[in-house]
Each structure stands twice: as structure tokens, then as C-alpha cells.
Motif scaffolding. Structure first.
Motif, PDB file in Angstrom:
ATOM      1  N   GLY A 199      -6.024  -2.960   9.802  1.00 51.76           N
ATOM      2  CA  GLY A 199      -5.219  -1.788  10.100  1.00 51.76           C
ATOM      3  C   GLY A 199      -5.310  -1.402  11.556  1.00 51.76           C
ATOM      4  O   GLY A 199      -6.181  -1.878  12.296  1.00 51.76           O
ATOM      5  N   ASP A 252      -8.430   0.658   0.467  1.00 56.20           N
ATOM      6  CA  ASP A 252      -7.939  -0.525  -0.236  1.00 56.20           C
ATOM      7  C   ASP A 252      -8.798  -0.821  -1.463  1.00 56.20           C
ATOM      8  O   ASP A 252     -10.001  -0.545  -1.477  1.00 56.20           O
ATOM      9  N   LYS A 310       4.139   2.071   5.238  1.00 55.00           N
ATOM     10  CA  LYS A 310       3.240   2.932   4.480  1.00 55.00           C
ATOM     11  C   LYS A 310       3.939   4.241   4.134  1.00 55.00           C
ATOM     12  O   LYS A 310       4.603   4.842   4.974  1.00 55.00           O
ATOM     13  N   THR A 362      -1.641   6.373  -0.852  1.00 54.08           N
ATOM     14  CA  THR A 362      -0.826   5.656   0.121  1.00 54.08           C
ATOM     15  C   THR A 362      -0.366   4.328  -0.468  1.00 54.08           C
ATOM     16  O   THR A 362      -1.139   3.630  -1.115  1.00 54.08           O
ATOM     17  N   CYS A 407      -6.340  -8.887   6.633  1.00 50.84           N
ATOM     18  CA  CYS A 407      -6.148  -7.528   6.124  1.00 50.84           C
ATOM     19  C   CYS A 407      -6.965  -6.558   6.965  1.00 50.84           C
ATOM     20  O   CYS A 407      -8.171  -6.747   7.147  1.00 50.84           O
ATOM     21  N   ARG A 466      -3.609  -0.094  -2.750  1.00 49.01           N
ATOM     22  CA  ARG A 466      -4.342   1.090  -2.323  1.00 49.01           C
ATOM     23  C   ARG A 466      -4.939   1.822  -3.519  1.00 49.01           C
ATOM     24  O   ARG A 466      -4.394   1.803  -4.616  1.00 49.01           O
ATOM     25  N   SER A 499       0.795   5.271  12.675  1.00 47.17           N
ATOM     26  CA  SER A 499       0.888   4.735  11.322  1.00 47.17           C
ATOM     27  C   SER A 499       2.352   4.646  10.940  1.00 47.17           C
ATOM     28  O   SER A 499       3.197   5.366  11.473  1.00 47.17           O
ATOM     29  N   SER A 500       2.653   3.758   9.986  1.00 43.21           N
ATOM     30  CA  SER A 500       4.058   3.467   9.683  1.00 43.21           C
ATOM     31  C   SER A 500       4.606   4.332   8.563  1.00 43.21           C
ATOM     32  O   SER A 500       5.326   3.872   7.699  1.00 43.21           O
ATOM     33  N   ASN A 560       2.009   0.628   0.340  1.00 39.95           N
ATOM     34  CA  ASN A 560       2.623  -0.236   1.342  1.00 39.95           C
ATOM     35  C   ASN A 560       3.823  -0.904   0.688  1.00 39.95           C
ATOM     36  O   ASN A 560       3.678  -1.806  -0.128  1.00 39.95           O
ATOM     37  N   GLU A 604       1.616  -7.064   4.456  1.00 44.47           N
ATOM     38  CA  GLU A 604       1.843  -6.769   3.049  1.00 44.47           C
ATOM     39  C   GLU A 604       1.188  -7.872   2.229  1.00 44.47           C
ATOM     40  O   GLU A 604       0.800  -8.913   2.770  1.00 44.47           O
ATOM     41  N   TRP A 613       4.246  -1.987  16.291  1.00 49.03           N
ATOM     42  CA  TRP A 613       3.328  -2.363  15.211  1.00 49.03           C
ATOM     43  C   TRP A 613       2.072  -2.898  15.878  1.00 49.03           C
ATOM     44  O   TRP A 613       2.146  -3.547  16.919  1.00 49.03           O
ATOM     45  N   GLY A 632       5.875  -3.427   3.950  1.00 51.76           N
ATOM     46  CA  GLY A 632       5.246  -3.281   5.255  1.00 51.76           C
ATOM     47  C   GLY A 632       5.289  -1.868   5.805  1.00 51.76           C
ATOM     48  O   GLY A 632       4.813  -1.614   6.906  1.00 51.76           O
TER      49      GLY A 632
END
Length: 697
Positions: free
Chosen positions: A468, A572, A598, A591, A466, A587, A326-327, A593, A443, A370, A596
Motif C-alpha cells: 500500500g 487485509d 478503494k 474498506t 501486496c 479486507r 488513497s484511491s 478494493n 487487485e 498511483w 483497483g
């Protein structure tokens, strides 16, 4: 009848002659045409790329003047030819399904049968056949293709050896190609090189480099050998690389000596070496290696085996092929494994939603750190298409010409990238009419920017996407058989469904989205967190009155499986509009975004709460008016009256830049006496978001 005024066309950037001519052409149009027919004629036959974009928008809104009550207004509708030629229609006809809604319903009500037909359509290879599509004894985390042996790399290398697998271009260079035969041979040399170094099945190998043709070969070679590819973004600092190497127990890292971007050379090998890897293989970015290797690190040419043939290792379908992260920006990143079945989700989405066809050229500026990097590999190669990789920054004219010269059919984007193209006007004079569609993810997008993007290719749709990493693709998207409205979605992904529930767990047109498992691609484990806790704990139970995104009974879908089944939380907030489109609202959990990336609200709040004069804060992300990347808003309760919003904004920004991420920008500080809380004392960020939007609108 469409009423337009010459003076408005002049105001929106046309000269007198062009405005007069266009007005006359509009007057001559058939007054009985529908809005969709009228706009298709205007956009395809009357407007040109040289006409100011504001004039385009004016005529679009004029064509749909009867749609003022609709939240989403399409600016592309499929023609009869568009519908007849796309993959969705091909699949529908082959299986006796009358329309798209019937296809989606079939995909969720007859899951095992549907997946078998998808495997045939995509040409997925198995070394040993499965006895059943899935073991659904735990339908929330099923085991797919029970009893089979497979290696997904085999399904990526099926086309004729001479067909281009990758078209690529270095910054300032020219177009080059790597054929399927060359990619197969190079990935086999990588696999043999790993075996020669003593590595074995399930060992983890990291890739931390620009997404080049060689990076793709390394990725496939690791999978061929039955090993695990560890995805690391080339932008990460050494300490973040180190965290990921430790979590994944990486044995070897592939990287390059330097990264060449916008005329500059940035050291890459040294950054990786500072992260403390066990061993590194280093590729030269040019003709000669520009780094001095230490210890037993290897130069690329010395690592590669001369043997271009490799017997692909047979694996269990649920064996891990890739570890992605995860970012997040601080703390320990969430490690999400993909297995040999996850790429089938990538290829399914590419087939049904992005309409990628055999021999299509597919571009999406990304990297292997990514999820869209691995997605691009599987989406294009399993589809027997060609990947288009540009090694430089995708922000200027050279990238635009690369897309043109490579004859790209599907171009993936990130919304902030589109905004930069629009602002700098760097695509002027470039011909993108070969593009069949765009896709946008990463995003929230801005409707005006997406309208502009569609116009650059002579009005081609943007497939909003959209999802993940833990989904292996998208859960909410669009198709080529439905109208496209800028920044809106049209459908749950094929093979997957969801419910939209409000705070009281009632079905609603706007609320939190809950995914109904099982669906191929959904994660079934995490390396460093509790998967059950992360996605299923406290999720609502399925009720008889719940329907999916297109109206199919969710309880009816759940009855396919013998085990207990509940919703899967994704986090979401989405809305279904009055005319059947969908849009996202950020969200619902803590969390966010931002650009881009998180990040948890709690991380930001913990940092800001240490500032003198601040009692407590609540960070929320809000999409700007008209849509677009989320903006950071900080609600603040003061410990005294000596601070004001403007001074705090500057102080907050400075602290976030120094201690969290310099890319995060505080848009506004809202001073409040108290933060709304639940009975269990949790901050109600959704209430703050709603209050902010009501106040600013």
C-alpha cells in the motif's frame, strides 16, 4: 510416471499429430523426476506458445498429480542458474547467510545493521552522514538516519550520462530514449524554473498528467529543489483534483494540453483549470500546444530555465518529497506523505523481490497518481536500470510489441489488464521471452490468468506484490529463489514481518494481518487524518507465542527497541497454506478494493439504504472462485415484501452508477431477515463473507 491421454489433448485444442507427438515425448521422460523437474522439462522443452493454454494446464496438473492435497501448486521453480544469478543470492553470499530464510531472519532481527548494508548495496547518497540509522525512541514511527542530510534525487541519477534512463513510445510512434545525462539536465532545468518563480523548500507542486519522460523529469526536479511533489491521477474529475490541491496546499500544477488515447484527444488542461489551481504549467502532447492559456499560466517552454545545472537542496531525511492519496471515490481522500527514506523501501523491494539489476529495463503501466508511478521511478533509477514508458493504453498489440522491442526484463501488471490480453488474444505472435519476471498488484489476481501470463514468456514467475501507499511498497510478496504458484505469495517482504491473528487474537493460518513496526517505508504521519487512530488504536499487543510469516519470534524482534512497541493494523485478511504459500482474502474492515479503487462499505450502504423498500444493507467484497478482482455482494434486509433480489440488483446498480462510480458492478443481492452484529452493534462483514463463500461453494 505422468499419465496423460491423447484424447484429452485433442479435447484441449491440439490436433491429432501434435497430440500424438507430445504424448510420445511425455512417455519418454524419466519416471524418477520430481514434479518440479518434470514440469520444468515440459514447460521449457516440450510445450510451445502455439499449443492451446488448456493443454498447458492439463500437463501442469498431470505433472503435479501427487500434489492434490496442496492448495498452492507451483508452475515455476528456480533453476540452479536462476538462484545463482539473482540479487538475493548475491546479498546472502556477501554477508555469510546460508539461505533465504536466514536472510529474512537477519533483516528483521538486526534491522539497523541490515539497513546500513542495504544502503551500501543500493548506493544511497548522503550530503551529511547520519550518526545512527534511526531514533527508535518511538519505534512505531521512528526517525530514520538521525543527523543526516540527503536528497533522494541524487541517488536516482548516478549511472553514466549516456546510459538510457527512460525508453518511451507515444501511441502510434516509435521507440525513443532519454539518457541519464538528459534526465539530469531536464530535471535541473525544472528545479531552476521553480526557483526563478520564487518557490522555496517544502512548497507543494502537483503533477496531473500521463506518465511521460517529461513527467519523470518534473517529479525529480521538484524533489531536487527541496519541494514536494503532489501526485494526482490523470483520470480524476475537476472536483476530485480540487480536493487534493486544497489538502496539499499546492502552489503550482504541471499538466498537459490534451491526453491522446486510442486515437482520441481528451482535454486535460481545461479539466485542471476548472479545479481552481493557483497557477498551471502546460506541456504540449504533440509539437504544438492545443490549448489557450488563461491568467498567468505558463507554457512549458516558457517555464523551463536554460540552466542545466542545479545544486540539489539538502534535506532532513524525514522531509516530505511526495504527497499521495488513497484511491477512495467519495469524501476526502487520505493524504499520505512520503519522505526521502520511503524510496529506499521501493528500491529494496525492487532489489530483493523483483530482482531488478543494473541496466535492466523495467515497465509497469501506471501513472504518478498511483503509488506505483513513484515506485517505478525509484525502483528502476536507484537500481541503475531503465524505465520503459508507453504513453497509450496498455491493452493491445502495440503495447505488447513495445515490451518486446524495449527488451523489458521486469513487467508489472494489474490483473484486469492480464484478463483483457488473454480474452482478446492480442499478444499472439509477440516474443516476451526476454522477460525475467512479472509482478502483479492493485487487485486480487486470478490463478488461471496468471498461469496464462507466465506461459506468454516461456514460463517466467509472477511476483505477487501486496502492500500500500502507506507502506511505500509491499509487505507480502515473493522472490526469484522460491517456487511461484499462480496468484500466491511466498514471503513477508525483506526487512518486515507480520502476524496472522483470528478474531480472538490467537495466531492462526487465516485471519487479519498485523504488521510489526518499525520498518523503513511505513508512514509516520497523515496530512488530514489521525495517524495513530488509523493504524495503531486498538491493535493487539504482542504476545510471546506470536511468530512472524516465516516463523521468527515477533517478541524477539521487538526486543531490539527500547520503547514500547505494538502491532500496526493494515486491514487485509490473509491465509498461510498447508505447503507454506500465502494468499489474500480481501479486507477485514469496511474498506473494499473494487477494480483497483478503494471504497468504504459504509459509503455504498449509506447510498442504498435510501432506496424505498430497503431497511438496511451490508456491502461485502468477495473474490470469485479461482481468484481474481473482488466482486460486490449486497446483503439486504427488506422493509416490505414487495422487492426481490433481481429487481433490487438493477436498482442498486443504477444508483451506484449515477451517484458513486460507474465502474462498480453489483454481482449479487442476498436477501436476509437480519444482519449479524457484534455486542456493540457493528455489522459483522467477515461473518457475511464467510457465509456467502460457504453457500456458493
Amino acid at each position: 510416471m505422468i499419465n496423460i491421454r491423447v484424447e484429452k489433448l485433442l479435447e484441449y485444442g491440439l490436433d491429432q499429430q501434435r497430440a500424438t507427438d507430445l504424448h510420445g515425448q511425455m512417455e519418454a521422460m524419466d519416471a524418477n523426476q520430481s514434479s518440479e523437474e518434470a514440469w520444468r522439462h515440459i514447460s521449457k522443452n516440450l510445450l510451445t506458445p502455439d499449443d492451446a493454454i488448456k493443454a498447458h494446464e492439463y500437463l501442469w496438473k498431470a505433472a503435479f498429480h501427487n500434489s492434490e492435497g496442496d492448495v498452492a501448486v507451483p508452475c515455476w521453480s528456480p533453476s540452479v542458474t536462476d538462484v545463482q544469478e539473482c540479487n538475493v543470492t548475491k546479498f546472502q553470499k556477501a554477508h555469510g547467510l546460508p539461505d533465504y530464510e536466514a536472510l529474512h531472519r537477519y533483516s528483521v532481527l538486526n534491522k539497523s545493521e541490515f539497513i546500513e548494508r542495504v544502503l551500501d548495496e543500493l548506493g544511497i547518497s548522503f550530503q551529511e552522514p547520519f550518526s545512527k540509522v534511526a531514533d527508535y525512541s518511538n519505534p512505531c514511527t521512528p526517525s530514520w538516519f538521525y543527523g543526516a542530510k540527503m536528497n533522494i534525487a541524487q541517488s536516482c541519477l548516478k549511472p553514466p550520462e549516456g546510459r538510457p534512463a527512460i525508453i518511451y513510445q507515444k501511441e502510434g510512434g516509435k521507440l525513443e530514449e532519454m539518457s541519464y545525462g538528459e534526465l539530469d539536465a531536464l530535471s535541473s532545468r525544472v528545479a531552476n524554473g521553480l526557483i526563478n518563480l520564487g518557490f522555496k523548500k517544502r512548497d507543494a507542486m502537483a503533477i496531473d498528467m500521463v506518465m511521460t519522460a517529461e513527467a519523470v523529469a518534473i517529479y525529480l526536479g521538484i524533489i531536487k529543489a527541496g519541494c514536494v511533489a503532489v501526485s494526482i491521477a490523470d483520470s480524476l474529475a475537476s472536483d476530485e483534483i480540487s480536493k487534493r490541491l486544497k489538502i496539499s496546499n499546492t502552489q503550482l500544477v504541471f499538466t498537459q494540453d490534451v491526453v491522446q488515447r486510442m486515437g482520441k484527444k481528451l482535454p486535460m488542461y481545461q479539466k485542471v483549470r476548472d479545479s481552481g489551481p493557483k497557477r498551471v504549467v502546460v506541456l504540449p502532447s504533440g509539437n504544438e500546444l492545443e490549448a489557450t492559456l488563461v491568467g498567468d499560466d505558463l507554457e512549458w517552454s516558457n517555464f523551463l530555465s536554460d540552466d542545466k545545472h542545479f545544486e540539489t537542496v539538502a534535506c532532513d531525511p524525514m522531509d516530505t518529497v511526495n504527497i499521495l492519496f488513497s484511491s477512495g471515490t467519495t469524501g476526502e481522500p487520505k493524504a499520505i506523505p512520503w519522505n526521502h527514506t520511503t524510496p529506499i523501501k521501493c528500491a529494496m523491494d525492487a532489489y530483493f523481490h523483483h530482482d531488478i539489476r543494473e541496466e535492466d529495463v523495467v515497465a509497469w503501466p501506471t501513472n504518478l497518481g498511483w503509488m506505483m508511478g513513484p515506485w517505478l521511478i525509484f525502483a528502476s533509477l536507484i537500481s541503475k536500470g531503465t524505465m520503459a514508458l508507453y504513453y497509450g493504453a496498455p491493452t493491445g498489440e502495440e503495447f505488447g510489441r513495445f515490451v518486446q522491442d524495449a527488451n523489458v526484463k521486469m513487467l508489472g501488471v494489474v490483473p484486469s489488464m492480464v484478463k483483457q490480453w488473454k480474452t482478446t488474444d492480442c499478444l499472439k505472435g509477440i516474443d516476451w521471452t526476454s522477460i525475467r519476471n512479472f509482478s502483479s498488484t492493485g487487485e486480487s489476481s486470478n490463478a488461471s490468468d496468471m498461469f496464462w501470463l507466465m506461459a506468454q514468456a516461456g514460463y517466467k514467475p509472477v511476483i505477487e506484490y501486496c502492500g500500500g501507499t502507506e507502506i511505500g511498497g509491499g509487505y507480502l510478496t515473493a522472490t526469484m529463489v522460491q517456487p511461484a504458484a499462480p496468484s500466491f505469495f511466498t514471503t513477508p517482504a525483506i526487512g518486515l514481518d507480520f502476524a496472522i491473528l483470528d478474531d480472538a487474537e490467537n495466531q492462526s493460518s487465516q485471519g487479519e494481518v498485523y504488521i510489526l513496526p518499525p520498518s523503513i517505508g511505513l508512514s509516520n504521519m497523515l496530512l488530514n487524518k489521525d495517524h495513530e487512530e488509523e493504524y495503531f488504536r486498538d491493535a493487539p499487543l504482542i504476545k510471546e507465542e506470536y511468530n512472524g510469516g516465516l516463523g521468527t519470534s515477533l517478541l524477539g524482534q521487538a526486543k531490539q527497541y527500547s520503547g514500547d512497541i505494538g502491532f500496526r493494523r493494515h486491514g487485509d485478511e490473509i491465509e498461510k497454506t498447508n505447503n507454506g504459500f500465502f494468499r489474500t482474502h480481501g479486507r477485514v474492515d469496511d474498506t473494499m478494493n473494487l477494480g483497483g479503487i478503494k471504497v468504504s462499505s459504509i459509503e455504498i450502504e449509506r447510498l442504498l439504504n435510501t432506496i424505498t423498500g430497503v431497511k438496511e444493507t451490508a456491502a461485502i467484497a468477495v473474490s470469485p472462485h479461482g481468484g481474481g478482482p473482488s466482486e460486490l455482494i449486497i446483503y439486504t434486509v427488506l422493509a416490505d415484501d414487495n422487492n426481490n433480489g433481481e429487481s433490487l440488483l438493477n436498482e442498486f446498480q443504477l444508483v451506484i452508477k449515477k451517484k458513486l462510480n460507474p465502474l462498480f458492478r453489483v454481482k449479487q443481492v442476498m436477501i436476509t431477515d437480519i444482519l449479524p452484529r457484534t455486542a456493540s452493534n457493528k455489522v459483522m462483514r467477515r461473518t457475511l463473507r464467510k457465509n456467502f463463500l460457504e453457500k456458493t461453494n
